[in-house]
Every structure is written in C-alpha cells, then in structure tokens.
Write a protein that holds these residues in place. Structure first.
Motif, PDB file in Angstrom:
ATOM      1  N   THR A   3      45.617  76.641  28.322  1.00  0.00           N
ATOM      2  CA  THR A   3      46.266  77.159  29.533  1.00  0.00           C
ATOM      3  C   THR A   3      45.946  78.637  29.724  1.00  0.00           C
ATOM      4  O   THR A   3      45.716  79.095  30.853  1.00  0.00           O
ATOM      5  CB  THR A   3      47.796  76.960  29.441  1.00  0.00           C
ATOM      6  OG1 THR A   3      48.075  75.582  29.189  1.00  0.00           O
ATOM      7  CG2 THR A   3      48.468  77.386  30.723  1.00  0.00           C
ATOM      8  N   ALA A   4      45.954  79.408  28.612  1.00  0.00           N
ATOM      9  CA  ALA A   4      45.654  80.840  28.710  1.00  0.00           C
ATOM     10  C   ALA A   4      44.224  81.064  29.194  1.00  0.00           C
ATOM     11  O   ALA A   4      43.952  81.979  29.993  1.00  0.00           O
ATOM     12  CB  ALA A   4      45.869  81.510  27.354  1.00  0.00           C
ATOM     13  N   CYS A  60      44.899  83.551  22.063  1.00  0.00           N
ATOM     14  CA  CYS A  60      45.969  82.576  21.874  1.00  0.00           C
ATOM     15  C   CYS A  60      45.588  81.522  20.833  1.00  0.00           C
ATOM     16  O   CYS A  60      46.438  81.054  20.055  1.00  0.00           O
ATOM     17  CB  CYS A  60      46.306  81.907  23.208  1.00  0.00           C
ATOM     18  SG  CYS A  60      47.148  82.997  24.380  1.00  0.00           S
ATOM     19  N   LEU A  89      53.619  80.095  30.699  1.00  0.00           N
ATOM     20  CA  LEU A  89      53.050  79.981  29.361  1.00  0.00           C
ATOM     21  C   LEU A  89      54.096  80.300  28.293  1.00  0.00           C
ATOM     22  O   LEU A  89      54.176  79.616  27.259  1.00  0.00           O
ATOM     23  CB  LEU A  89      51.851  80.927  29.227  1.00  0.00           C
ATOM     24  CG  LEU A  89      51.093  80.883  27.900  1.00  0.00           C
ATOM     25  CD1 LEU A  89      50.548  79.477  27.647  1.00  0.00           C
ATOM     26  CD2 LEU A  89      49.963  81.899  27.896  1.00  0.00           C
ATOM     27  N   ARG A 144      56.487  77.345  28.054  1.00  0.00           N
ATOM     28  CA  ARG A 144      55.837  76.248  27.327  1.00  0.00           C
ATOM     29  C   ARG A 144      55.862  76.508  25.814  1.00  0.00           C
ATOM     30  O   ARG A 144      56.130  75.605  25.019  1.00  0.00           O
ATOM     31  CB  ARG A 144      54.381  76.088  27.788  1.00  0.00           C
ATOM     32  CG  ARG A 144      54.193  75.485  29.158  1.00  0.00           C
ATOM     33  CD  ARG A 144      52.727  75.111  29.338  1.00  0.00           C
ATOM     34  NE  ARG A 144      52.420  74.694  30.696  1.00  0.00           N
ATOM     35  CZ  ARG A 144      51.925  75.475  31.642  1.00  0.00           C
ATOM     36  NH1 ARG A 144      51.694  76.759  31.363  1.00  0.00           N
ATOM     37  NH2 ARG A 144      51.670  75.012  32.838  1.00  0.00           N
ATOM     38  N   VAL A 147      48.164  75.820  24.418  1.00  0.00           N
ATOM     39  CA  VAL A 147      48.414  77.247  24.625  1.00  0.00           C
ATOM     40  C   VAL A 147      47.102  77.989  24.929  1.00  0.00           C
ATOM     41  O   VAL A 147      46.995  78.660  25.970  1.00  0.00           O
ATOM     42  CB  VAL A 147      49.140  77.850  23.409  1.00  0.00           C
ATOM     43  CG1 VAL A 147      49.276  79.365  23.568  1.00  0.00           C
ATOM     44  CG2 VAL A 147      50.514  77.204  23.251  1.00  0.00           C
ATOM     45  N   SER A 189      45.834  83.241  38.530  1.00  0.00           N
ATOM     46  CA  SER A 189      45.481  82.078  37.724  1.00  0.00           C
ATOM     47  C   SER A 189      44.488  81.205  38.462  1.00  0.00           C
ATOM     48  O   SER A 189      44.549  81.037  39.670  1.00  0.00           O
ATOM     49  CB  SER A 189      46.745  81.271  37.414  1.00  0.00           C
ATOM     50  OG  SER A 189      46.412  80.059  36.798  1.00  0.00           O
TER      51      SER A 189
END
Length: 408
Positions: free
Chosen positions: A102-103, A115, A73, A76, A99, A3
């Motif tokens: 973050t992805a 997403c 994720l 969340r 979503v 990440s």
C-alpha cells in the motif's frame, strides 16, 4: 504527493477473506480451548478492514489524497496488529505484506522499501522478545523467509501496478493530445476548405471574364457594327455578323476545350489559339499581326492558358477602349520563361475615353492574379512619350515551371 489510484483493488479483500477463513478453520480443528471472544475480535478486525477498503473505494476513488492515504495506512497497521494478536493460527502475519504494498502505491518506491524493512524488523523483534532462540527453530525461520518472500512479491506487484498506472496516464495524455490535435485539424481543414472555395470562386470568375466575357464582348461589338453598316455598307455588315458568329462559336469551343482539359484530352496549344484569335479579330479597320519564336513544348497548360487569357484581355482593351488600328502580338518561348507582348497604337489605358487607370479593371486585375500565382509578372506601359506610335504595351512573362501548378 497524491496517492496513485489502485490498479489491483482486489488484492486486500481477497487476502482479508483468506485470513478470516484460515483463522476460523484453525479454531475449528484445533485441539486446544476455543476462546469465542478472541475469535469474534479476530473476525471483527477483518470485517473492519473489509469495510475500510469499501469506504476508500467509494469515498476516495480513483485517487486518494496523500494525507488520507497516510491515515488509512496507519489504521490498517493498527488493525493488522490487533488481528495478529487475536489470531491463534499465526496466518494473520500475511496481512503485513500489504503495508509495503500500500505504501508503494500511495507514496512511491522508497516508502514501500522502508515499510517492508520495518515489517521484517518488527517480526524479528517480536520473535526475539517472545520466542527464545527462535533462530534455531525451523518453523520460525521458515515463517520469516516466507514473510520476506511475500514482501518481495508484494513489492514487485506494486511496481508493476505503478508502471501500469503511469502508462495508462501517459496513454490518456496522448489520447487527449490526439483529440486536441484532431479538433485543430478539423478547424484547419474547415479553413482550408473555405479558402479553397474562395480560390475556386475567383478562378471561375477569371475564366468567365477572360473567355466568355471576351467573346461576348466581341459579339456585341460585331453586332453593333453590323447594325451600323447594314444600309451604308452591306458587305461590312455581313462580315461583322460572320465575325460575331465566329466569336460565339469560339466561346463554345473554349468551353469544350476547358472540359476536355479536365478529362486529359488534347493539350492546349497557345500558338494555335493565338493564330485563330488574331485571324478572326483583324478587319479592314484593324490590323493584327502575330510573331512566334521558340517552341511551346515543355510549358504546362496553366502557363499557356494564362498567356492566352492575357492576350485576349489586352486585345479587347486595345480594340474596344484604346481604339487602336494596329496591334502587334509577339509570343516568345525561351529556355526558362515564356513572354507575351501585345503592343498597339491606340490611346492607352489612361487616355482612352472609356478606360480606367492602368491595371484597375477587373480583367487586368484577374490577369495579374492569374500570372502571379504562377510566379510570373505583368507589366503595362501606356505612356506614349517613348513611342512615336503611342498606345499601350502589355508584357506578360511566366516561368517554365509554375510555382502553383493547377491554381489557376
């Protein structure tokens, strides 16, 4: 894929806080019944989301492993769904824009787009299942459009954040390379300084030997001669003392000329220096002649000085070691090279009683080093067979443009 470190860590907590404040405010001003358990669950879900962000920042900062990012994720997404179910105001739907955001940060652009499309599909599916004919109701169509706009803005912010992170990473790489290059340059500079010190030490050694060494040797010879002839030949003894005095004065003059050359004073003249040297070296037992052709103009001081030092060394060797009675010095200035020839009728290098093999003494070695640094050449012929007079011939040539001006 690991990440990316979050470049905008403040966005999720700010959104969670805004949704929490909006939901509580809606419950407070709503005319309908207030369900304390729903409000408590709604608030608890948002608090858990805030705690999750804090845990992520403390535990997996500055970057999050791919598996951990995927797990976070998923957690969340579950909490977002729970909060949306418990929220009576509908404002919690804004949480789902996080979503794709973050992805995108964790897995890249393609994952963010997938997403984002999934969140729109999920919202449309929910409307279709629970809201009859929602597509003709302005508030739901407006919500869907605003949600799509939020997703687009979130995706744009994620793209900017990723580019910023990549630029920062490249900058850090460049800085690391610069630090490495600086360290290597410092090491190279140290080596150059060491080599320069060694070169300067060798240059000073050559200057001392070729200038002061030559004249001190001459002073010693003349004083020995004066001592030997003091009673047998007083005039010869007096002349030897006079010559010794001249050699000492000449040594002082050359030191002053070297200092003046460093201060850009009068340029060095090889012809004048050779004439002065030959005139004072000759005596009743040694005949020294000088022949000059061409013009020394256009030759740099380093080349002319190298030829003069070579003449000093060759004359000293011929007189002291070769025991010559005649020395011929020839200086020829050509278009591209200057040549100095010192020929004597002595015993040569290899046959003289006090001499070492040709080219092995410090003076000859220093002469070669000095001339070769300028791109020149030193040739020593001490085989008497080709010459009826015997002795040695030292030939030194230097180019008009030296290879390493200032190195001697």
């Amino acid at each position: 894929m690991a990440s990316q470190p979050s470049a905008v860590p403040w966005i999720p907590p700010v959104l969670y806080t805004a949704v929490l404040a909006g939901g509580i405010y809606h419950a407070a001003v709503s005319d309908g019944p207030v369900h304390a358990s729903r409000i408590a669950g709604f608030a608890a879900g948002l608090v858990l989301l805030l705690a999750l962000e804090l845990l992520k920042r403390r535990r997996w900062s500055p970057s999050t492993p791919a598996r951990v990012a995927a797990g976070l994720l998923a957690v969340r997404l579950v909490l977002f769904s729970a909060v949306a179910v418990l929220d009576g105001s509908g404002i919690s739907r804004a949480l789902f824009v996080l979503v794709p955001f973050t992805a995108y940060l964790a897995f890249g652009r393609r994952a963010g787009l997938v997403c984002g499309v999934g969140c729109v599909a999920l919202l449309v599916t929910g409307y279709t299942l629970w809201v009859p004919r929602w597509w003709v109701r302005a508030e739901y169509v407006s919500d869907l459009l605003m949600f799509g706009l939020g997703l687009a803005l979130a995706g744009s912010m994620a793209a900017v954040a990723v580019r910023e992170q990549q630029a920062r990473a490249r900058l850090e790489g460049v800085l690391a390379e610069l630090e490495d290059s600086h360290a290597r340059l410092s090491e190279y500079a140290l080596r150059v300084a060491e080599l320069s010190t060694a070169d300067e030490r060798n240059r000073v050694a050559r200057e001392i030997h070729d200038s002061l060494g030559h004249h001190l040797t001459a002073v010693a010879i003349q004083l020995e001669k004066a001592e030997a002839f003091r009673e047998l030949d007083p005039p010869a003894s007096a002349k030897a003392v006079s010559d010794a005095r001249w050699s000492a004065g000449r040594a002082l003059t050359e030191v002053r000329e070297s200092v003046s050359a460093l201060r850009d004073a009068r340029p060095f003249s090889l012809t004048r220096a050779l004439a002065d040297l030959v005139r004072h070296l000759g005596n009743d037992r040694l005949t020294v002649t000088l022949h000059v052709t061409g013009d020394e103009a256009g030759y740099d001081a380093e080349s002319l000085t190298a030829l003069y030092r070579a003449a000093q060394e060759a004359l000293t060797n011929a007189h002291r070691h070769g025991r010559a009675t005649r020395i011929d010095v020839t200086a020829a200035y050509g278009e591209s090279t200057a040549r100095l020839v010192v020929a004597d009728n002595g015993q040569g290098f290899t046959t003289a009683p006090t001499a070492r093999p040709s080219g092995t003494g410090f003076g000859i070695r220093g002469m070669r080093e000095r001339v070769e640094l300028l791109g020149g050449n030193v040739d020593i012929d001490d085989s008497p067979a080709p010459r009826a007079a015997g002795g040695a011939v030292v030939t030194v040539t230097v180019p008009r443009s030296p290879l390493l001006s200032g190195s001697i």
